[in-house]
Design an enzyme around this catalytic site. Structure first.
Site, PDB file in Angstrom:
ATOM      1  N   HIS A  60       2.374   6.421   3.168  1.00 22.48           N
ATOM      2  CA  HIS A  60       3.228   5.599   2.895  1.00 22.48           C
ATOM      3  C   HIS A  60       3.026   4.703   1.584  1.00 22.48           C
ATOM      4  O   HIS A  60       1.965   4.538   1.560  1.00 22.48           O
ATOM      5  CB  HIS A  60       3.643   4.795   3.966  1.00 22.48           C
ATOM      6  CG  HIS A  60       2.724   3.883   4.601  1.00 22.48           C
ATOM      7  ND1 HIS A  60       1.735   4.442   5.374  1.00 22.48           N
ATOM      8  CD2 HIS A  60       2.448   2.538   4.377  1.00 22.48           C
ATOM      9  CE1 HIS A  60       0.720   3.021   5.608  1.00 22.48           C
ATOM     10  NE2 HIS A  60       1.334   1.943   5.010  1.00 22.48           N
ATOM     11  N   HIS A  81       0.622   1.700  -3.753  1.00 26.14           N
ATOM     12  CA  HIS A  81      -0.465   2.859  -3.667  1.00 26.14           C
ATOM     13  C   HIS A  81      -0.238   3.644  -2.302  1.00 26.14           C
ATOM     14  O   HIS A  81       0.539   2.974  -1.479  1.00 26.14           O
ATOM     15  CB  HIS A  81      -1.766   2.376  -3.906  1.00 26.14           C
ATOM     16  CG  HIS A  81      -2.268   1.542  -2.418  1.00 26.14           C
ATOM     17  ND1 HIS A  81      -1.841   0.083  -2.513  1.00 26.14           N
ATOM     18  CD2 HIS A  81      -2.763   1.813  -1.456  1.00 26.14           C
ATOM     19  CE1 HIS A  81      -2.365  -0.384  -1.193  1.00 26.14           C
ATOM     20  NE2 HIS A  81      -2.822   0.474  -0.405  1.00 26.14           N
TER      21      HIS A  81
END
Length: 191
Positions: free
Chosen positions: A37, A120
């Protein structure tokens, strides 16, 4: 109470493509692809009232679907590497969404996020990995062609007590798009 965070989910086909970068790095504890995620805001342990306030706020987000591109591998920790990640290329839509989420959290009384937003996808937690080993791994595992997907919803997720990296539970999802009842049928934190 579980720890909550707000995130963008990673589609299964993108997660599968990211798994091609797994393996061959000593000290890496690889994250399960289903737990990939992009964190927009960590909330931590919150009570049911705050969770419901967050739920209402997320159902009113004014963002539209947008492209997310993963363009390189990188790491956090410098001389003591602690995480390997796929970098999210900067985008105005993502920056605006994250800033809106942060403003709304402040309005709900949450303290300001202390860390700079660095979008990220964490691929592995690292322990006892040397900078030289990491540099060698990164040189052998570039993202040759950027990986893109359309973010179509924001997720409210929770993590159970563990040593980082999941397992994560989808508590609620909020489609991005024009103003209409964005809620999927559920009650936040039914458990």
């Amino acid at each position: 109470m579980p720890r909550l965070f707000i995130a963008l989910e990673i589609p299964a086909d993108v997660a599968t493509e990211l798994t091609l970068h797994r393996g061959g790095l000593s000290g890496a504890r690889w994250i399960d692809p289903s737990d990939y995620h992009v964190t927009l805001r960590f909330l931590g342990d919150v009570d049911r009232r705050m969770a419901n306030d967050v739920d209402h706020m997320l159902s009113d987000l004014g963002a539209y679907p947008f492209e997310v591109t993963l363009d390189a591998l990188g790491s956090f920790g410098g001389d003591k590497p602690r995480a390997l990640f796929a970098r999210v290329a900067p985008s105005r839509a993502l920056t605006e969404l994250q800033a809106d989420v942060e403003r709304q959290m402040r309005r709900l009384g949450m303290p300001a996020e202390g860390r700079k937003f660095v979008p990220h996808v964490t691929l592995a937690r690292l322990r006892d990995t040397t900078p030289v080993e990491l540099a060698h791994f990164l040189s052998l595992h570039p993202i040759v062609r950027p990986i893109s997907f359309t973010a179509r919803r924001v997720a409210l997720m929770s993590s159970r007590d563990s040593t980082g990296g999941g397992p994560y539970v989808l508590e609620a999802a909020y489609p991005l798009g024009p103003s209409y009842p964005n809620r999927l049928p559920r009650e936040v934190l039914r458990r």
